[in-house]
Design an enzyme around this catalytic site. Structure first.
Site, short mmCIF file in Angstrom:
data_model
loop_
_atom_site.label_atom_id
_atom_site.label_comp_id
_atom_site.label_asym_id
_atom_site.label_seq_id
_atom_site.Cartn_x
_atom_site.Cartn_y
_atom_site.Cartn_z
N HIS A 3 0.82 -1.22 0.00
CA HIS A 3 0.00 0.00 0.00
C HIS A 3 0.85 1.27 0.00
O HIS A 3 0.32 2.37 -0.19
CB HIS A 3 -1.03 -0.02 1.13
CG HIS A 3 -0.54 0.42 2.47
ND1 HIS A 3 -0.22 -0.46 3.48
CD2 HIS A 3 -0.32 1.65 2.97
CE1 HIS A 3 0.17 0.22 4.54
NE2 HIS A 3 0.13 1.51 4.25
N ASP A 24 -0.05 -7.58 2.09
CA ASP A 24 0.38 -6.19 1.87
C ASP A 24 1.92 -6.12 1.75
O ASP A 24 2.59 -5.51 2.57
CB ASP A 24 -0.12 -5.37 3.08
CG ASP A 24 0.02 -3.87 2.87
OD1 ASP A 24 0.39 -3.45 1.76
OD2 ASP A 24 -0.25 -3.12 3.84
N GLN A 34 1.09 5.97 11.33
CA GLN A 34 1.30 6.39 9.94
C GLN A 34 2.76 6.74 9.70
O GLN A 34 3.39 7.41 10.51
CB GLN A 34 0.39 7.58 9.59
CG GLN A 34 -0.97 7.15 9.07
CD GLN A 34 -1.77 6.36 10.07
OE1 GLN A 34 -1.72 6.65 11.26
NE2 GLN A 34 -2.51 5.37 9.61
N ASP A 68 4.98 4.41 9.50
CA ASP A 68 5.70 3.18 9.88
C ASP A 68 5.41 2.05 8.92
O ASP A 68 6.11 1.03 8.91
CB ASP A 68 5.29 2.73 11.30
CG ASP A 68 5.80 3.66 12.38
OD1 ASP A 68 6.93 4.17 12.23
OD2 ASP A 68 5.08 3.87 13.37
N1 ARG Z 1 -1.15 2.50 7.24
C1 ARG Z 1 -0.17 3.21 8.01
C2 ARG Z 1 0.91 3.74 7.10
O1 ARG Z 1 0.68 3.85 5.93
C3 ARG Z 1 0.39 2.42 9.14
C4 ARG Z 1 -0.66 1.82 9.96
C5 ARG Z 1 -0.23 1.19 11.19
N2 ARG Z 1 -1.22 1.58 12.13
C6 ARG Z 1 -1.33 1.08 13.33
N3 ARG Z 1 -2.24 1.57 14.10
N4 ARG Z 1 -0.54 0.12 13.75
O2 ARG Z 1 1.96 4.17 7.52
#
Ligand code: ARG
Length: 266
Positions: free
Chosen positions: A81, A127, A218, A220
Site C-alpha cells: 500500500h 500487503d 502512519q 511506519d
Molecule cells: N497504514 C499506516 C501507514 O501507511 C500504518 C498503519 C499502522 N497503524 C497502526 N495503528 N498500527 O503508515
C-alpha cells in the site's frame, strides 16, 4: 465503514505524511499518546536493516513516507500500500536515525517494484512489495525472513521499528522501536471492525496493546516487525493509532514466504 475510513486515512496520510490527521485521535484514559506511538529511540547500529523509504511527493520536509527492511544487498521488503507513486519518486535510506540529518547514511533509488500478486486493496491482505535497489547497500547485515507460520503465536513479543508518526510527543522522523506483544489472531478476529476490514488469521499478525497508548502509526507502514532476529511481519494497518481496542495489524511474512523468497533469489 471502517474499511472506507482506513482506506481513505491510509491514502490521505500517505499523501500528506506528517500533517495532522483525522486519525490522530485523543488517546484512551487521557494518557499522552507517545512515540512510534509509545516507543523509545533506536539506533541504526542495532537495526542496520531498517530502511526509511522516502518520497519526493511526501508533505514532510524529510520526505518521510514508509518503512522497509533490507533483506538482501539490493532488495527491500515494504508494504504494497506504500507503492502508489512512480518508482523514480522513492529513495531507500539506510543508517540515518534522524531523517533530517542527511550527513549520515546511505541512499539508493529504486530500480524496480514488485507487488505481491495476492495483494488486495479491499481486504488489505498480502500487503507486501519487494523493491530492487539501483545501488546495492553492501556490507550491512540483512534480516532473514521468518518462514514458519507458527512463529506468529500469542505471547511472543516482537519489536516494531519505524520513523513514523509520534503524535507530537517525540522527535519527528526519528527511528523508534517498540515491543509489541503478539495478541494472537483471536483478539483481532473478535473486533468486528477488523474482520470487516479483512483481518485474516492466515495472513495477518495482531500485535500491540488492547488498552491503547502504544502502537505503530502512519509512516511506519512497510517497516519491520522483528522476532528472534527474523522478519516476522511488516506494518500494515490499524484503526487510528494506539487506540483502545484497536491493536496494530501486521502482514505475516511466513504467509507469503515462498513468493517473497523467489523474489530475493532473482
Ligand atoms: N497504514 C499506516 C501507514 O501507511 C500504518 C498503519 C499502522 N497503524 C497502526 N495503528 N498500527 O503508515
Amino acid at each position: 465503514m471502517l474499511k472506507r475510513a482506513v482506506a481513505i486515512a491510509g491514502v490521505l496520510l500517505l499523501a500528506t505524511a506528517g500533517a495532522a490527521t483525522a486519525s490522530m485521535t485523543a488517546s484512551p484514559d487521557g494518557q499522552d499518546p507517545k512515540l512510534i506511538v509509545g516507543g523509545t529511540l533506536a539506533s541504526t547500529t542495532e537495526a542496520p536493516w531498517a530502511i526509511a523509504l522516502t518520497n519526493t511527493e511526501s508533505a514532510e520536509a524529510t520526505g518521510r513516507w514508509c518503512g522497509a527492511t533490507l533483506v538482501k544487498a539490493d532488495k527491500i521488503i515494504t508494504a504494497a500500500h506504500c507503492m502508489i507513486k512512480p518508482a523514480s519518486t522513492y529513495t531507500a535510506i539506510q543508517g540515518r536515525p534522524d531523517l533530517s540529518d542527511t550527513s549520515v547514511g546511505r541512499t539508493s533509488k529504486i530500480k524496480s517494484i514488485w507487488i505481491q500478486p495476492g495483494y488486495n486493496r479491499t481486504d488489505n491482505r498480502y500487503d507486501f512489495a519487494v523493491l530492487t535497489l539501483s545501488r546495492p547497500i553492501t556490507g550491512v547485515p540483512v534480516l532473514p525472513l521468518e518462514t514458519n507460520p507458527k512463529a506468529d503465536r500469542k505471547g511472543v513479543v516482537p519489536t516494531v521499528y519505524g520513523w513514523g508518526e509520534t503524535q507530537d510527543t517525540g522527535p519527528a522522523d526519528t527511528l523508534e522501536k517498540l515491543a509489541v506483544p503478539d495478541l494472537g489472531d483471536a483478539t483481532c478476529l473478535a473486533n468486528q471492525d477488523y474482520t470487516a476490514n479483512g483481518y485474516a488469521a492466515a495472513t495477518n499478525i495482531c500485535a500491540g496493546y488492547v488498552e491503547g497508548g502504544r502502537d505503530a502509526c502512519q509512516g511506519d507502514s512497510g517497516g519491520p516487525l522483528v522476532l528472534n532476529g527474523r522478519l516476522l511481519g511488516t506494518v500494515s494497518w490499524g484503526k487510528g493509532c494506539a487506540e483502545r481496542g484497536y491493536p496494530g495489524v501486521y502482514a505475516q511474512i511466513a504467509s507469503a514466504a515462498k513468493v517473497l523468497q523467489a523474489q530475493l533469489a532473482g
